[in-house]
Structure formats: structure tokens, C-alpha cells
Design an enzyme around this catalytic site. Structure first.
Site, PDB file in Angstrom:
ATOM      1  N   GLU A   1       0.814  -1.223   0.000  1.00  0.00           N
ATOM      2  CA  GLU A   1       0.000   0.000   0.000  1.00  0.00           C
ATOM      3  C   GLU A   1       0.846   1.271   0.000  1.00  0.00           C
ATOM      4  OE1 GLU A   1      -3.913  -1.523   2.417  1.00  0.00           O
ATOM      5  OE2 GLU A   1      -2.193  -0.969   3.617  1.00  0.00           O
TER       6      GLU A   1
HETATM    7  C1  TNX Z   1      -4.361  -4.011   4.671  1.00  0.00           C
HETATM    8  S1  TNX Z   1      -2.784  -6.280   4.129  1.00  0.00           S
HETATM    9  C2  TNX Z   1      -3.093  -3.773   5.158  1.00  0.00           C
HETATM   10  C3  TNX Z   1      -2.916  -3.379   6.558  1.00  0.00           C
HETATM   11  C4  TNX Z   1      -4.235  -3.245   7.278  1.00  0.00           C
HETATM   12  C5  TNX Z   1      -5.148  -4.366   6.875  1.00  0.00           C
HETATM   13  C6  TNX Z   1      -6.448  -4.368   7.611  1.00  0.00           C
HETATM   14  C7  TNX Z   1      -1.676  -5.291   4.066  1.00  0.00           C
HETATM   15  C8  TNX Z   1      -0.453  -5.809   3.543  1.00  0.00           C
HETATM   16  N1  TNX Z   1      -1.940  -4.055   4.476  1.00  0.00           N
HETATM   17  O1  TNX Z   1      -2.208  -2.171   6.629  1.00  0.00           O
HETATM   18  O2  TNX Z   1      -3.991  -3.290   8.642  1.00  0.00           O
HETATM   19  O3  TNX Z   1      -5.397  -4.252   5.491  1.00  0.00           O
HETATM   20  O4  TNX Z   1      -7.204  -5.504   7.309  1.00  0.00           O
END
Ligand code: TNX
Length: 532
Positions: A341
Site C-alpha cells: 500500500e
Molecule cells: C491491509 S494487508 C493492510 C494493513 C491493514 C489491513 C487491515 C496489508 C499488507 N496491508 O495495513 O492493517 O489491510 O485488514
């Protein structure tokens, strides 16, 4: 009977399986055990109950190990400590040369078949004795976890219980399908103190999970002391989601967690998430920001707004020093560098950054793990990509896998323990969908993602993100009963995959969890025994 005699018993059991069973002499008190020989989670590779008689642990039971085997003695000590509490028996742990008479439990690093490999074991329960044999200590530990599940649930009690302590007789040969069977705790969004992490290690180890990935940094908090950058923990760790006081592990506390995990054959995989998910670090050191201005600490739950400064050389000094210290504290082979992300980093900057970060990890002698976004960097040949998508096709991940990248499977709509069970679940999130036990169990890690076959899959991992999770009770509620489902996908052969069987075996864990005080979710999909 001797330890050598225990070896002979294997022959006897095998004879029994081939119809050559004579007239086994069961103790007079032995009766049908309340715990079935077929209620083990994860399902073993080969289970052969020898119906009609049981083994009984009594006040005179001794636990034997072979001389010169400190790892076996330590595992024996763990089993003895557990059973002394619940049975009230003395259960001495004795090193027995092969000629010493025994009538108890033998934990042996000899005599296991090659098929047991380095993490598997063979377990033989007869009226006279119990023998666990393994090629390596990890396998012996795994065999003891199976033995725990064959005992009545009261064996897990912290106080002395009446017994009797019967185990159904039979034979198990068992070894894992995948080498990576992981759980993840996000200790960044809400800080979880050392005792909570240790308790979770105990709970996952019972299901043969052998990796604990600790998500140690995120926008909301930095959770490990770094001597070369002290403000990271002291300031960056001073709050959490919702604005509590947060916290962090000192380096000694982190070492304590690593040692606690190692004694349960769990490898700690530390994650420092980057280049995004870094607000806590950016808030702690203004110089890390491209504009030299430190943002405020962040206590919300948005993602994707922060980025380390890709163009500043200081960023890579920071990475080298931080990752160097963490590598030095971590005996395991892996450092996880996140990479997910990074929506405030351009695609070019992302590649530049992730390439340098991977080189830095390699220079500190560790193998990189990254969220699957890392395949866009691209990944180094040795980098392991952790798939967290919600679809069964991802062209970039499939291409990487075909080029040799190993994949850890954590599909968010199957393996994310922070997803709600259903619309009535108070804790958790819903962005990847509701996940009840059947969803968590109903997929095949070796055939889930198109173009990513069994040989590309290192294993599975169940992440627990903690935006809404604040305590041990919350952790347990989200992990149980789904964590054992993911654990079974990681350990058991695909041929054992069967919801009806799993449902029965999972239900049998309920009474155990009650005794252990695990705050589990009573999913209506599971046939819990009466009283569980
Ligand atoms: C996505 S999964 C994220 C996390 C969040 C999560 C909550 C991922 C690699 N990144 O930063 O905590 O969703 O479900």
C-alpha cells in the site's frame, strides 16, 4: 520394557495394522477414552487407531529421553510441566540408556522413519507405553503437541484434576505439507505486551504453526527499540490507534520473545514496513522527510498516506542501521520489509526504494519477505512474496512465481484473522469480506492462485491486524477457531482435506480451549460437543 523395547512396540503396532494383533493386555482400569484418536488438528498424514484399549498416565509414569539430548530433555520438561500441573503427578524426566526399564512416555530422537523429515514424528501409543520418535527436535515438539490433543481436555488445566488420564492407543506418522506455517500479529496499530505475544506463541504452537511474523512498525507506532535511532520507539512508539499510550519492546524484551518462540520451535519474522506505513518514523525524525518537516503522530486507521523519502541518501543510512540492528537481534533467516500500500510513492520511486532495501537486507545476511506488492519492484530472486490479495488471479505474482519467487499465501478473504466472522461480529474489519470457519478452511494453498502451483508455495500465514484489536481476549476471539483452520491447510496433506472431518476435529478442540481459558468464537458452523 526398555527404550529398545519401545522400538519393538512399533513392530507390534504395525503388525496390529496388518491384522497380526495378538491379545493386547490392557490395564484393568482402561476403558474407551473420551478423546478420539482421530480428533487431532491439523490432521496427521497417517492415523491408525488401535481400538479396544488405552494407555493410562498414572502416578508412576516416567518421561524418558535418550542421554546426550538436551533438546529432547527440554521438550520432555515442557510436557512434564504441563502434565504435573493438571495431574498432580511427579512425572520425573529421566535420561535412560537403552537398557533402562521404562513403562512411561519416551521422547526419542532416534528410530523415526526418514519420511518424518525434519519436522515430522511418529507416535505410538500402546497399553504399556507412549513413544514419540523424530529425526529432529522440531519433530519431537510437534509430536508432543499431538500427544496433548490425545489427552483429555483437563490435561490442559492449570490446577490438579482427578483424571483418569487415558489416551486411546494407535499409531500416527506425521509431517508437514509446507515449511512455512505462519501467524502474524500487528503490534503497531495496538501495542501488545510481551506476555500476550508469549501466550499467542503457546497457542499457535499447539497447532504446529512454526512462524510468528511481528508487524513491528506502522503509521500509528514503532514498537522496537533501535539504539542508533532512539526516538523511533520512545516517541514513535508513544501512541496507537485511538490515542492510547502505545509502547514498544526493548531489545532485551525482543530477545526474550525470540527465545520463547525458539523454545516452541517458532521462528520470529520481524517486519519493518516501508516505504509506506511509516508515519511513526517520519514523526520521530524530521530529517527523514523530503521537506524536513516531521508530521504529527497518527492515531487513526487510514492507510497509504506516508512514505519514506526515496531521494534522500539519509533514508538508506536509516534502513541500513535499523535493519542491521534488527538482523543482529534475529536468529531467523528472514526480515520482512512490508512494501504494501505504498500509494504515496510513485511506481518508479517504489522500484528504486525496494531494490535498495532488498540489497540492504541481503547485506545483513537475511532473506527478504515482502507483501506481494514487492514483485513490482521487482523482487530479488531470493525474496519471498506474501500474497494478501482477494482474487484468485494476479498476473504479476504468477509471473514472479514462474520465475522462481516463492509465495506465502495469506489471501485476505480467507486468511485475515481481523475480518469479521459475519455482520454481527463487533471486532474486526470487513473490507475483504466476512470470514467464517468454512471460508477460512475451504481453499487449497497449493492451487488457489492461478499460475502459482504447489512448488512455488512456501506455505500459509494468518495475519491479525489490530486496528480494532486491543487485548489478548480480542486476539483469541479472532484467532480461534480460524487460526487452526489455516494451520491445518499449512500442515496437513491435501488428501485429508474434508470439512466434515475438520468440523468434528475442530469441535473437539472447544473443551480444550475452555480449560485453557481461550476466548474463542462459538461459530455456528462448528459442531461443538455439548458443554463447549
Ligand atoms: C491491509 S494487508 C493492510 C494493513 C491493514 C489491513 C487491515 C496489508 C499488507 N496491508 O495495513 O492493517 O489491510 O485488514
Amino acid at each position: 520394557m526398555t527404550i529398545g523395547g519401545v522400538r519393538l512396540l512399533t513392530t507390534t503396532v504395525i503388525l496390529a495394522l496388518t491384522g497380526g494383533w495378538g491379545a493386547p493386555t490392557a490395564p484393568a482400569a482402561a476403558q474407551a477414552s473420551s478423546v478420539s484418536f482421530t480428533s487431532v488438528v491439523p490432521a496427521p498424514v497417517v492415523t491408525a487407531p488401535a481400538s479396544g484399549f488405552t494407555h493410562q498416565i498414572t502416578a508412576t509414569t516416567t518421561i524418558y529421553t535418550e542421554p546426550g539430548s538436551p533438546a529432547a530433555a527440554q521438550i520432555a520438561g515442557q510436557l512434564a510441566a504441563l502434565l504435573r500441573r493438571s495431574t498432580g503427578y511427579t512425572l520425573p524426566v529421566v535420561e535412560a540408556p537403552s537398557t533402562t526399564p521404562t513403562d512411561g512416555i519416551a521422547l526419542l530422537l532416534s528410530g523415526a522413519p526418514p519420511a518424518a523429515g525434519s519436522e515430522g514424528y511418529q507416535l505410538d501409543v500402546s497399553a504399556a507405553s507412549i513413544a514419540v520418535r523424530a529425526n529432529q527436535p522440531a519433530g519431537l515438539f510437534a509430536g508432543v503437541q499431538t500427544l496433548r490433543q490425545l489427552l483429555p481436555p483437563a490435561a490442559e488445566s492449570a490446577t490438579a484434576q482427578p483424571g483418569p488420564w487415558e489416551i486411546a492407543a494407535g499409531h500416527i506418522l506425521d509431517y508437514p505439507r509446507f515449511s512455512h506455517r505462519g501467524a502474524m500479529l500487528d503490534v503497531a496499530r495496538h501495542f501488545l505486551p510481551v506476555p500476550v505475544v508469549e501466550r499467542y506463541i503457546d497457542e499457535i504452537a499447539l497447532y504446529k504453526v512454526n512462524r510468528l511474523h511481528l508487524h513491528l512498525s506502522d503509521d500509528q507506532g514503532w514498537r522496537i527499540a533501535v539504539n542508533s535511532w532512539p526516538n523511533l520507539a520512545v516517541y514513535g512508539g508513544s501512541t496507537q490507534v485511538g490515542g492510547g499510550t502505545g509502547g514498544y519492546y526493548t531489545q532485551d524484551e525482543y530477545r526474550q520473545i525470540v527465545a520463547y518462540a525458539a523454545a516452541r520451535y517458532v521462528m520470529i519474522i520481524p517486519e519493518i514496513d516501508m516505504p509506506g506505513h511509516t508515519n511513526a518514523a517520519l514523526a520521530s525524525y524530521a530529517d527523514l522527510n523530503c521537506d524536513g518537516v516531521a508530521p504529527k503522530l497518527y492515531t487513526g486507521t487510514r492507510v497509504g498516506f506516508s512514505s519514506l523519502c526515496v531521494s534522500k541518501e539519509l533514508t538508506y543510512t536509516f534502513l541500513d542501521q535499523v535493519l542491521g540492528e534488527i538482523a543482529g537481534l534475529t536468529p531467523g533467516a528472514y526480515l520482512h520489509i512490508g512494501g504494501d500500500e505504498a500509494s504515496s510513492t510513485t511506481a518508479t520511486d517504489y522500484s528504486t526504494f525496494m531494490n535498495r532495501a532488498q540489497q540492504i537486507v541481503a547485506a545483513h545476511g537475511k532473506t527478504v519477505v515482502g507483501w506481494h506488492d514487492v514483485v513490482h519492484a521487482p523482487a530479488l530472486p531470493s525474496t519471498v512474496a506474501q500474497y494478501w490479495g482477494t482474487t484468485t488471479a494476479d498476473a504479476a505474482v504468477a509471473t514472479a512465481a514462474q520465475n522462481g519467487t516463492k509465495i506465502i499465501m495469506s489471501p485476505a478473504n480467507r486468511a485475515y484473522l481481523d475480518m469479521k466472522y459475519n455482520s454481527r461480529t463487533k471486532l474486526g474489519q470487513r473490507w475483504a469480506g466476512f470470514i467464517d470457519v468454512q471460508d477460512a478452511y475451504g481453499w487449497d494453498p497449493g492451487a488457489y492462485l492461478s499460475g502459482v502451483g504447489e512448488t512455488s508455495v512456501l506455505g500459509v500465514e494468518a495475519p491479525l491486524w489490530t486496528e480494532t484489536i486491543q487485548s489478548l481476549a480480542d486476539v483469541e476471539y479472532m484467532a480461534f477457531p480460524r487460526l487452526p483452520a489455516i494451520a491445518e491447510l499449512g500442515w496437513s496433506p491435501a488428501s485429508t482435506h474434508d470439512w466434515t472431518s475438520f468440523n468434528q476435529r475442530l469441535g473437539a478442540q472447544g473443551p480444550r480451549w475452555r480449560v485453557m481459558g481461550i476466548n474463542y468464537y462459538h461459530s455456528t458452523q462448528v459442531s461443538w460437543p455439548t458443554g463447549a
